[in-house]
Design an enzyme around this catalytic site. Structure first.
Site, PDB file in Angstrom:
ATOM      1  N   ASP A 152      -1.241  -6.158  -0.440  1.00  0.00           N
ATOM      2  CA  ASP A 152      -1.525  -5.556   0.866  1.00  0.00           C
ATOM      3  C   ASP A 152      -3.009  -5.276   1.045  1.00  0.00           C
ATOM      4  OD1 ASP A 152       0.188  -4.973   2.949  1.00  0.00           O
ATOM      5  OD2 ASP A 152       1.035  -3.184   1.994  1.00  0.00           O
ATOM      6  N   ASP A 192       0.841  -1.214   0.000  1.00  0.00           N
ATOM      7  CA  ASP A 192       0.000   0.000   0.000  1.00  0.00           C
ATOM      8  C   ASP A 192       0.871   1.258   0.000  1.00  0.00           C
ATOM      9  OD1 ASP A 192       0.888  -0.123   2.614  1.00  0.00           O
ATOM     10  OD2 ASP A 192      -1.074   0.178   3.533  1.00  0.00           O
ATOM     11  N   GLU A 224       9.205  -4.545  10.315  1.00  0.00           N
ATOM     12  CA  GLU A 224       9.638  -3.228   9.827  1.00  0.00           C
ATOM     13  C   GLU A 224      10.197  -2.363  10.950  1.00  0.00           C
ATOM     14  OE1 GLU A 224       6.905  -1.120   7.245  1.00  0.00           O
ATOM     15  OE2 GLU A 224       8.188   0.673   7.252  1.00  0.00           O
TER      16      GLU A 224
HETATM   17  O1  KIV Z   1       3.505  -1.136   1.606  1.00  0.00           O
HETATM   18  C1  KIV Z   1       4.647  -1.611   1.499  1.00  0.00           C
HETATM   19  O2  KIV Z   1       5.354  -1.393   0.511  1.00  0.00           O
HETATM   20  C2  KIV Z   1       5.126  -2.453   2.578  1.00  0.00           C
HETATM   21  C3  KIV Z   1       6.573  -2.809   2.564  1.00  0.00           C
HETATM   22  C4  KIV Z   1       7.354  -1.631   2.890  1.00  0.00           C
HETATM   23  C5  KIV Z   1       6.872  -3.963   3.437  1.00  0.00           C
HETATM   24  O3  KIV Z   1       4.386  -2.802   3.446  1.00  0.00           O
END
Ligand code: KIV
Length: 283
Positions: free
Chosen positions: A101, A62, A199
């Protein structure tokens, strides 16, 4: 040797063998403790095609809200954004495991709402799994989805969707908060997540989490102590202005793009483009 040719040689070396089969969720989980897992974000078909050559997993993150759509954070991203970009990435990739996501507001309300939206993502994009942010509090949702055929990648530590409660994007370095993050890791593992993004945590915490659970930990700003790494593609190729400490830039695409459009503009103004080789001749 120039940086460019060093990079090309390394890239040729890193390319996965032709004919490798598509990574599945069980294949991915089985790599725990083995060769580090290579993961990248992708939001479009062409980038997915490029990243697919070297990646075990492509995440339609996301983060696309900020990187592609110019949003200040990820909170405005919708299920429709994720589905549209998910479809593009699935079209571009045929080797890596594609994970999409779940955006803010699409899974937190109840396990049923999470299932309805996650099953839409799987049906409409053809991806293999979803990712969602949250630790202990999301364990019932992860369990509900995983038991009903939706593999879940969890996301703990710094959670960008919680930026308003956390007061920004804050890495977890203070030891006082480590036990809670370890408890989150154990909870998502126990609930049936096949992997977990960790993260923005200090290296010893990443090492403790990786040691404590049996599913692969994929780090972003979480040191080399994880089972694999993920970076946002645009960050690592130098196409996004804000560069967090944990990002290594492997290229400077912004500079290349500026130079290219600059020369194009000059050539158009000087009537040097299009030249004869770019011009149709009469038959
Ligand atoms: O949204 C995203 O790109 C992520 C990564 C940074 C793991 O969640």
């Amino acid at each position: 040797m120039s940086t460019q040719s060093t990079l090309s040689k390394k890239a040729a070396h890193a390319e996965q063998p032709k004919g490798r089969k598509r990574m599945t969720v069980p294949d991915f989980s089985a790599r725990k403790g083995g060769e580090p897992l290579v993961c990248l974000t992708s939001y479009t078909a062409h980038v997915a095609r490029i990243c697919d050559e070297v990646s075990d997993l492509l995440l339609v993150g996301d983060s696309l809200g900020m990187v592609i759509h110019g949003m200040p954070n990820t909170l405005g991203v919708t299920l429709e954004h994720m589905i549209m970009h998910g479809q593009a990435v699935v079209r571009g990739a045929d080797k890596a495991l594609v994970v999409v996501d779940m955006p803010f507001g699409s899974f937190e309300e109840s396990t049923e709402v999470a299932f309805r939206n996650a099953s839409r993502v799987i049906k409409e994009t053809g991806c293999a799994a979803v990712k969602l942010e949250g630790g202990e509090e999301m364990a019932p949702t992860i369990r509900y989805l995983a038991r009903r055929g939706i593999p879940v990648m969890a996301h703990i530590g710094l959670m960008p969707q919680a930026m308003n409660t956390a007061g920004g994007f804050k890495a977890i370095r203070d030891e006082a908060h480590w036990d809670a993050v370890i408890a989150d890791a154990k909870a998502v593992e126990e609930a049936g997540a096949f992997s977990v993004v960790v993260e923005g945590v200090a290296e010893p915490l990443a090492a403790k989490i990786t040691e404590a659970i049996s599913i692969p930990t994929i780090g972003i700003g979480a040191s080399a102590a994880c089972d694999g790494q993920i970076l946002v593609f645009e960050d690592m190729i130098g196409l996004f202005p804000r560069v967090p400490t944990f990002v290594k830039r492997y290229g400077n695409m912004e500079e290349m793009m500026r130079a290219s459009v600059g020369v194009y503009a000059e050539e158009v103004k000087a009537r040097n483009f299009p030249g004869p080789e770019h011009t149709y001749k009469p038959k």
